[in-house]
Scaffold this motif. Structure first.
Motif, mmCIF file in Angstrom:
data_model
loop_
_atom_site.group_PDB
_atom_site.id
_atom_site.type_symbol
_atom_site.label_atom_id
_atom_site.label_comp_id
_atom_site.label_asym_id
_atom_site.label_seq_id
_atom_site.Cartn_x
_atom_site.Cartn_y
_atom_site.Cartn_z
ATOM 1 N N GLY A 61 0.829 -1.208 0.000
ATOM 2 C CA GLY A 61 0.000 0.000 0.000
ATOM 3 C C GLY A 61 0.861 1.255 0.000
ATOM 4 N N ALA A 62 1.921 1.238 0.797
ATOM 5 C CA ALA A 62 2.820 2.399 0.844
ATOM 6 C C ALA A 62 3.463 2.645 -0.518
ATOM 7 C CB ALA A 62 3.901 2.174 1.902
ATOM 8 N N LYS A 70 2.287 1.806 -3.426
ATOM 9 C CA LYS A 70 1.265 2.309 -4.345
ATOM 10 C C LYS A 70 1.002 3.797 -4.103
ATOM 11 C CE LYS A 70 -1.152 -2.102 -5.018
ATOM 12 N NZ LYS A 70 -2.423 -2.852 -4.814
ATOM 13 N N GLY A 71 0.962 4.186 -2.823
ATOM 14 C CA GLY A 71 0.730 5.585 -2.503
ATOM 15 C C GLY A 71 1.850 6.471 -3.031
ATOM 16 N N VAL A 72 3.080 6.024 -2.861
ATOM 17 C CA VAL A 72 4.221 6.800 -3.341
ATOM 18 C C VAL A 72 4.135 6.997 -4.853
ATOM 19 C CG1 VAL A 72 6.730 6.702 -3.697
ATOM 20 C CG2 VAL A 72 5.759 6.161 -1.441
ATOM 21 N N LYS A 78 1.439 6.737 -6.843
ATOM 22 C CA LYS A 78 0.283 7.574 -7.218
ATOM 23 C C LYS A 78 0.518 9.041 -6.888
ATOM 24 C CE LYS A 78 -3.048 6.782 -8.871
ATOM 25 N NZ LYS A 78 -3.309 6.690 -10.347
ATOM 26 N N SER A 79 1.269 9.317 -5.819
ATOM 27 C CA SER A 79 1.526 10.713 -5.469
ATOM 28 C C SER A 79 2.465 11.364 -6.474
ATOM 29 C CB SER A 79 2.136 10.809 -4.064
ATOM 30 O OG SER A 79 1.179 10.444 -3.097
ATOM 31 N N ALA A 97 -0.513 7.345 -13.510
ATOM 32 C CA ALA A 97 -0.039 5.966 -13.664
ATOM 33 C C ALA A 97 -1.139 4.997 -13.259
ATOM 34 C CB ALA A 97 1.200 5.727 -12.810
ATOM 35 N N GLU A 98 -1.229 3.898 -13.994
ATOM 36 C CA GLU A 98 -2.202 2.859 -13.654
ATOM 37 C C GLU A 98 -1.452 1.713 -12.997
ATOM 38 O OE1 GLU A 98 -4.381 1.448 -16.974
ATOM 39 O OE2 GLU A 98 -5.535 0.011 -15.784
ATOM 40 N N LEU A 99 -1.828 1.406 -11.768
ATOM 41 C CA LEU A 99 -1.135 0.377 -11.006
ATOM 42 C C LEU A 99 -1.796 -0.972 -11.233
ATOM 43 C CD1 LEU A 99 -0.760 2.275 -7.621
ATOM 44 C CD2 LEU A 99 0.924 2.039 -9.451
#
Lengths: 255, 255, 255
Positions: free
Chosen positions: B18-19, B21-23, B25-26, B31-33
């Protein structure tokens, strides 16, 4: 932009699901991929069939649901495209969609055409993902398969002896809740006198788990309106050593 | 819009993924994860290396693949960016990309620059995710690391004694299928007389699992063209008590 | 476009998470769904509370975090919306957000209004997902619940006997790392003389796992700055047979 959901028993560690996602994104760059699960018990068609009931009707119109639990891959079993007002469903013709077909109003049903270059062992990547990619970009399913007559699967079976219904176990879920093959509306005009499971008598049908204290046993109509035996904050399946052949007894008041 | 795929052995429950992914997306909101897996056996670089083969070549051009199985985190091992015509690969320099490098044509290879503020224990969040975020927003990898010579890993090793090949086990997958370190094309000009695994003789190479009845043992060239021992609708790994040192014997016809 | 993250203890196989995703996508088609985890140990509020710390502050401003570990579903426990400068958090009022509230500056806190048609057993689908969908499309949380006073949970508790701190175990993670309820800054002005866990003495606080050889035991301040006991490339929880009541002893130099 299409939503494409994915269900399988592949697990994720091997990268098979990753391959399917890559195929779909390459064919339909605007498609949005949503994982349902890849943790279906391997080869468990019935578990997957029940799981589909939990999510199929919550997605936006036009969603494409890819479902692959496929022990017969490579054999003569066909691939299917089911089309309803709401959605498309893509997967093998092995009973995976039987529970869905009891609930969802299908418009059309297609047998997917054989694809020349597909591998014999991985139709998820080589057949079902490409079909999803094509439908996501607007291809009509009639271009991808042969229309066949809609078939209505037989509804849930149970034995009735006198005033007692014997209902077979459907599946056990992740929390150890045991779910039986009967829905609330089938008993809506009946008075239930008692429910027995493996000798344990349930005095009432609960409304929610936390009505019993932690560790307490209960039965309730679950969020899909199936009859469920549960242990609050525990695993009923472990408590009762649930197995596939189990039945629950519903004693009706036959006045 | 960039596609960024994620592979790790972190599991998901702790929120480490999760961390990451957050980094990403920020840094790269567009970007599509896409999750590949976070269920790689903890610390199993070889499992991850094989998994990468299953999906890397199915994604759209420009996809960024982040791969983190990293028992040496914090030590002097370097981080890598691999650039090919098709994709970027980001992860630790510990053999994770060795099988990939046997198959994928790399253009350039970079050692990631040390980042001052990174933690010593979580380079997934503090190094590899930021690098992915920067590449996803157009930063050239040459700004993020030092170009180093491309290295070709050594190909699969096996012993040959007379007309018998002894092939080591590569990995066991989620279904209990046992995969060996040899690909179909290496034997394309040979005639196989017999295949033995732990004393069991396979009479033929099957095309798909369901050619045998449920529980039947078989071997086949799998969807990546590796030699695989399987049990239809069962776990060959359990049946054979597969372990890391296992070899399979391929008896060739040396006329 | 809103980012909506999802954390639960539902597993994925049953399709419950799929239902939540469908509800959110139907209400907020532009929302981007990001899985954090659905593998929280069933009913483990404390594990989930710790997990939230790992990712909450890495996502873009305005992210909506849905967190559902909910053994009291259907009872009188309330649902909450927490609003900070950075994010919204949605989930049951059962302690799930206690660790978060020690770290995150909340602006407002709401008790979610009762929804007439919600089921008693699945508020993830019937309450929390719809609330997320509404916030994602711009509904102000004040329309969805009643503002209540912000509450500050009590900070971590530990015993101090002479110059020894006894710190309780917080959770064990996926790798078997054992995490204790103390953060680095609480000891920033202290000199640590020794650390003991179950009779084992740690001679130093490591910086990263690979400072010890494979199988070596170590303790370190982890990537969240909590004290952690680990085994390099192994499971400290297995090695030490860690259990919920465990404490770690920190011997301070009280000169």
């Amino acid at each position: 932009m299409s939503v494409v959901t994915l269900l399988s028993d592949f697990g994720t560690a091997n990268g098979y699901v990753g391959a399917m996602k890559g195929v779909i994104k390459s064919m339909a760059p605007d498609a949005e991929l949503i994982d349902i699960t890849h943790d279906i018990t391997p080869f468990s068609i019935s578990y997957a069939a029940y799981t589909i009931l939990n999510y199929y009707n919550h997605f936006p119109k036009g969603t494409i649901h890819v479902c692959v639990v496929d022990p017969g891959v490579g054999s003569s079993r066909k691939g299917l495209i089911l089309q309803s007002e709401q959605a498309f469903y893509i997967g093998p013709d092995n009973g995976l969609f039987d529970l869905l077909m009891l609930e969802e109003s299908l418009l059309r049903l297609y047998e997917i055409n054989d694809l020349a270059e597909s591998s014999s062992t991985f139709h998820g990547r080589d057949v079902f993902a490409p079909v999803a990619g094509l439908i996501a970009t607007g291809t009509d399913p009639s271009k991808l398969g042969k229309a066949i007559p809609l078939k209505k699967p037989k509804p849930f079976q149970f034995r009735k002896v006198g005033s007692i219904l014997y209902i077979p176990k459907l599946i056990t879920d992740h929390f150890g809740n045991i779910i039986f093959a009967i829905k609330r509306n089938e008993l809506s005009r009946k008075t239930i006198r008692a429910i027995y499971y493996k000798g344990y008598k349930f005095d009432r049908i609960n409304n929610f788990y936390a009505q019993e204290k932690a560790g307490g046993l209960l039965c309730l109509w679950n969020s899909l309106n199936f009859l469920e035996v549960a242990q609050n904050q525990g695993s009923a399946a472990e408590y009762f050593s649930a197995c596939a052949e189990d039945e629950i007894e519903i004693h009706l008041d036959e006045k």
